[in-house]
Design a protein around this motif. Structure first.
Motif, mmCIF file in Angstrom:
data_model
loop_
_atom_site.group_PDB
_atom_site.id
_atom_site.type_symbol
_atom_site.label_atom_id
_atom_site.label_comp_id
_atom_site.label_asym_id
_atom_site.label_seq_id
_atom_site.Cartn_x
_atom_site.Cartn_y
_atom_site.Cartn_z
ATOM 1 N N ILE A 229 10.425 10.429 -22.114
ATOM 2 C CA ILE A 229 10.361 9.564 -21.113
ATOM 3 C C ILE A 229 10.407 10.301 -19.421
ATOM 4 O O ILE A 229 9.366 9.872 -18.816
ATOM 5 N N MET A 230 11.171 11.063 -19.485
ATOM 6 C CA MET A 230 11.528 11.465 -18.101
ATOM 7 C C MET A 230 10.684 12.762 -17.794
ATOM 8 O O MET A 230 10.287 12.897 -16.758
ATOM 9 N N ASP A 231 10.455 13.729 -18.713
ATOM 10 C CA ASP A 231 9.630 14.774 -18.402
ATOM 11 C C ASP A 231 8.185 14.785 -18.739
ATOM 12 O O ASP A 231 7.404 15.136 -17.865
ATOM 13 N N GLU A 232 7.650 14.228 -19.798
ATOM 14 C CA GLU A 232 6.458 14.163 -20.332
ATOM 15 C C GLU A 232 5.799 12.864 -19.537
ATOM 16 O O GLU A 232 4.890 12.461 -19.696
ATOM 17 N N LYS A 233 6.777 11.926 -19.079
ATOM 18 C CA LYS A 233 6.120 10.780 -18.436
ATOM 19 C C LYS A 233 5.332 10.003 -19.382
ATOM 20 O O LYS A 233 4.158 9.436 -18.844
ATOM 21 N N THR A 234 5.582 9.860 -20.641
ATOM 22 C CA THR A 234 4.905 8.869 -21.615
ATOM 23 C C THR A 234 4.647 7.404 -20.968
ATOM 24 O O THR A 234 3.553 6.836 -21.302
ATOM 25 N N PHE A 235 5.699 7.026 -20.038
ATOM 26 C CA PHE A 235 5.522 5.523 -19.410
ATOM 27 C C PHE A 235 5.087 5.738 -18.221
ATOM 28 O O PHE A 235 5.514 4.543 -17.265
ATOM 29 N N GLY A 236 4.744 6.980 -17.707
ATOM 30 C CA GLY A 236 4.600 7.020 -16.250
ATOM 31 C C GLY A 236 5.743 7.010 -15.304
ATOM 32 O O GLY A 236 6.781 7.399 -15.803
ATOM 33 N N GLU A 237 5.530 6.579 -14.099
ATOM 34 C CA GLU A 237 6.481 6.191 -13.187
ATOM 35 C C GLU A 237 7.806 5.303 -13.714
ATOM 36 O O GLU A 237 8.833 5.605 -13.184
ATOM 37 N N ALA A 238 7.389 4.422 -14.629
ATOM 38 C CA ALA A 238 8.603 3.647 -15.215
ATOM 39 C C ALA A 238 9.741 4.412 -15.787
ATOM 40 O O ALA A 238 10.733 4.205 -16.086
ATOM 41 N N GLY A 239 9.564 5.821 -16.215
ATOM 42 C CA GLY A 239 10.309 6.868 -16.626
ATOM 43 C C GLY A 239 11.150 7.492 -15.796
ATOM 44 O O GLY A 239 11.608 8.600 -16.226
ATOM 45 N N ASN A 240 10.841 7.363 -14.593
ATOM 46 C CA ASN A 240 11.737 8.326 -13.313
ATOM 47 C C ASN A 240 13.033 8.055 -13.616
ATOM 48 O O ASN A 240 13.732 8.967 -13.064
ATOM 49 N N ARG A 241 13.696 6.978 -14.227
ATOM 50 C CA ARG A 241 14.942 6.798 -14.368
ATOM 51 C C ARG A 241 15.199 6.089 -15.705
ATOM 52 O O ARG A 241 14.024 5.509 -16.207
ATOM 53 N N ILE A 242 16.288 6.479 -16.455
ATOM 54 C CA ILE A 242 16.570 5.636 -17.530
ATOM 55 C C ILE A 242 18.059 5.193 -17.775
ATOM 56 O O ILE A 242 18.926 5.516 -16.979
ATOM 57 N N VAL A 243 17.903 4.144 -18.620
ATOM 58 C CA VAL A 243 19.199 3.631 -19.015
ATOM 59 C C VAL A 243 19.558 4.030 -20.624
ATOM 60 O O VAL A 243 18.793 3.959 -21.272
#
Ligand code: AMP
Ligand code: GLY
Length: 419
Positions: free
Chosen positions: A169-183
């Motif tokens: 999610i954060m490094d490969e950005k599988t979901f693009g910008e949506a993954g700049n932050r995670i819960v």
């Protein structure tokens, strides 16, 4: 009254179908709509996310009301942009729709206002997230902050899986910008119930309860999907639980949004999980659910347009919202292969035969109408909704409807409503 409904799935078909029952509705347009919607509304080829296109069409065609149904135009501020032009619109503004488009916002809101939810932490970089994971219990839930077509939630069974999820999610950005932050949050156990509510920021009118089936295969096995079927009411959502939720979740959420200067007007969707510790919020959506809408709106006895207008004008307290006591079940017929690769363009047969039965409505999701025939055009193709005095009766009827419909490689679950 001239209405434009934005969107083109099964949920939008149900909204258009319900709005069309009001005799003051002269014409409905739907952007982009689908094959089934085209029997009730004029479908126009404008994308649901095309704010400029929707604005221009509404002006040129003297649209009295635009109903913005999907998450992405709401998150992009379509309602704000329409209102700036003096065009009446139903749906929350961008700063209120944040309750769906930022999971970290939603979690922080719940923490601040003591609304029951899973324990969590928010991270802006993968290093800190992985450091945190190294001393947590598993399973654990990793969520992309932003909109990810319902796919941004990963339930990790162990540290390795959780670390993979964070990297992806954060490094490969599988979901693009949506993954700049995670819960990252605690894994909760319990049955899930969806409560959609109309609210004008003052009054809250919960709709009848429903339950979704997210997994592709019977027995809740297989991949996560957009939803393979729904039923209403839930068997486990008692009036005591409803009262608890009103006092501890629904009203506090609407009040919290007001306190934050983000008045929420529209449909607020509470994704609840009923744990041994009581009901908790898994997620909020800023819109009608799909396919929850396909079982909830057929049970609405009151006029939907009147409710939409009351929400916009902030006089929802004046409207009496009444429900049919009968149960409703919706079975999704999907393209073989969905939610992964699938083929489209197959002819669909039997829709008219299925709809000849009383109390069966076929809502179209991914279909195309051409030369008098329907063809598949998406992953989820149809939602066959049936109503009956009992849930068991509605289940039986819905599957009778499904049995009359045919297209190549059709896939559906056989256990909808059995939870
Ligand atoms: P969400 O988009 O946040 O609702 O998550 C999608 C799905 O993931 C939910 O419908 C649940 O089935 C599952 N899920 C999300 N959060 C949790 C949690 N904290 N514990 C267990 N399951 C969860
Ligand atoms: N059925 C889940 C959703 O609409 O998000």
């Amino acid at each position: 009254m001239r209405i434009l409904v934005v969107g083109g799935g099964g949920r939008e078909h149900a909204v258009v179908w319900k709005l069309a029952q009001n005799p003051s509705v002269e014409k409905i347009y739907c952007a982009p709509g689908n094959g089934g919607i085209s029997s009730l509304a004029q479908c126009i080829s404008i994308k649901a996310t095309d704010i400029e296109g929707i604005k221009a069409f509404s002006k040129e065609n003297n649209i009295d009301l635009v109903v913005v149904t999907p998450d992405d135009p709401l998150a992009a501020g379509m309602v704000d942009e329409l209102e700036k032009e003096g065009i009446r619109a139903f749906g929350p503004k961008k700063d209120a729709a944040i309750i769906e488009w930022s999971k970290s916002f939603a979690k922080d809101l719940m923490k601040k206002y003591n609304i029951p939810t899973a324990r969590y932490e928010v991270f802006d970089n993968s290093k800190d997230a992985i450091g945190y994971l190294s001393h947590q219990k598993f399973p654990i839930v990793v969520k992309a902050d932003g909109l990810a077509l319902g796919k941004g939630v990963i339930i990790a069974q162990n540290f390795e899986e959780a670390r993979e999820a964070v990297y992806s999610i954060m490094d490969e950005k599988t979901f693009g910008e949506a993954g700049n932050r995670i819960v990252i949050e605690e894994f909760l156990v319990g049955q899930e119930v969806s409560i959609l509510a109309f609210t004008d920021g003052k009054t809250i009118v919960p709709m009848v309860s429903s339950q979704d089936h997210k997994r592709a295969l019977d027995g809740d096995r297989g991949l996560n999907t957009g939803g393979m079927g729904t039923f209403s009411p839930s068997r486990i959502y008692t009036s005591e639980i409803a009262q608890y939720c009103m006092e501890n979740i629904f009203r506090p959420t609407v009040n919290a949004m007001n306190m934050e200067n983000r008045k929420f007007k529209g449909v607020l969707y509470f994704g609840l999980i009923l744990t041994d510790d009581g009901p908790k919020v898994l997620e909020y959506n800023a819109r009608f659910g799909d396919p929850e809408t396909q079982v909830v709106l057929p049970r609405l006895k009151s006029d939907l347009l009147e409710i939409f207008n009351a929400v916009i004008d902030e006089r929802l307290d004046e409207v009496k919202v009444e429900w049919d006591d009968r149960a409703a079940v919706c079975v999704i017929m999907a393209s073989g292969g969905y939610p992964q690769k699938y083929q489209t363009g197959y002819e669909i047969e039997g829709i008219n035969e299925a709809e000849k039965e009383q109390d069966i409505i076929v809502f179209h999701a991914g279909t195309r109408f051409e030369n008098g025939r329907y063809y598949t055009a998406g992953g989820r193709v149809l939602g066959v909704t049936a109503m009956d005095d009992t849930l068991d009766g509605a289940i039986k009827k819905a599957y009778e409807g499904v049995g009359k419909i045919n297209f190549k490689d059709a896939h559906y679950r056989r256990d909808i409503g059995i939870k």
